[in-house]
Enzyme design. Sequence first.
Site, mmCIF file in Angstrom:
data_model
loop_
_atom_site.group_PDB
_atom_site.id
_atom_site.type_symbol
_atom_site.label_atom_id
_atom_site.label_comp_id
_atom_site.label_asym_id
_atom_site.label_seq_id
_atom_site.Cartn_x
_atom_site.Cartn_y
_atom_site.Cartn_z
ATOM 1 N N TYR A 196 30.958 8.691 -2.788
ATOM 2 C CA TYR A 196 32.025 9.682 -2.898
ATOM 3 C C TYR A 196 31.754 10.846 -1.947
ATOM 4 C CZ TYR A 196 35.012 13.333 -4.817
ATOM 5 O OH TYR A 196 35.938 14.348 -4.957
ATOM 6 N N SER B 3 36.401 17.749 -0.540
ATOM 7 C CA SER B 3 35.601 18.219 -1.670
ATOM 8 C C SER B 3 34.524 19.149 -1.152
ATOM 9 C CB SER B 3 34.953 17.019 -2.382
ATOM 10 O OG SER B 3 34.002 17.448 -3.340
#
Length: 249
Positions: free
Chosen positions: A151, A138
Amino acid sequence: MKQSGNTILITGGGSGIGAALAHRFHDRGDTVIIAGRRQAALDDAAAGRGNIHTMTLDADDPAAIATFARDLTARFPALNVLINNAGIMRVEPLDTARDLTDAAATIATNLLGPIRMTDALIDHLVARGDGVVVNVTSGLAFVPLVTTPTYSATKAAMHSYTVSLRHALAGKVEVIELAPPAVQTELTPGQSTREGYQPLDDFADEVLALFAQDPTPAEILVQRVHPLRFAERDDRFAATLERLNGAAH
């Protein structure tokens, strides 16, 4: 990575980025296996596409991963590409004591899951001679979103792990990192229509164009993720951190 004729496993392939990539790889001539917890979602993603196959998988269960890998390679001995895409994203407050169930689940799915899946398939991929591992991280691996700290941390860890894997497997298995920006998927509630996020189809089309480059880039980075990926290099980290989290807040 070959431009067609691959046999590709995509974890988390029943929806979102996984499903969109499965469709595009299928359409260019690859055989695709999509794996996930929900058979109904997998069936929807594979509908009408004869060369997309489905297998259920609990990516949090080490024993299930080992069994899955044995069944997968027996059923698809030509498997040569693993795309570790399955992931979850949970909002977690850091300013008070809390139940850490979400943090533990995020680590199990986003970090231990890809590590275990890669380990379960690595001997097969090395033996293939044309093996590829793609780890989906990400933009938040490089500039964290404070409201989703675990996350962001798991994606940063996967970036580091991917660098190590690439060096360890040099000359044996190609290792690629795919780092998406904010994309319109259902990773979090309401995200699929959130203004300012990249439309899923636009993202997937740009990703496939990058995969088509020769040689395949070690990092697949669409234009929208560049401000996050290169924030530290360009001495913009503090400003990018503030802007990212200000907008999210």
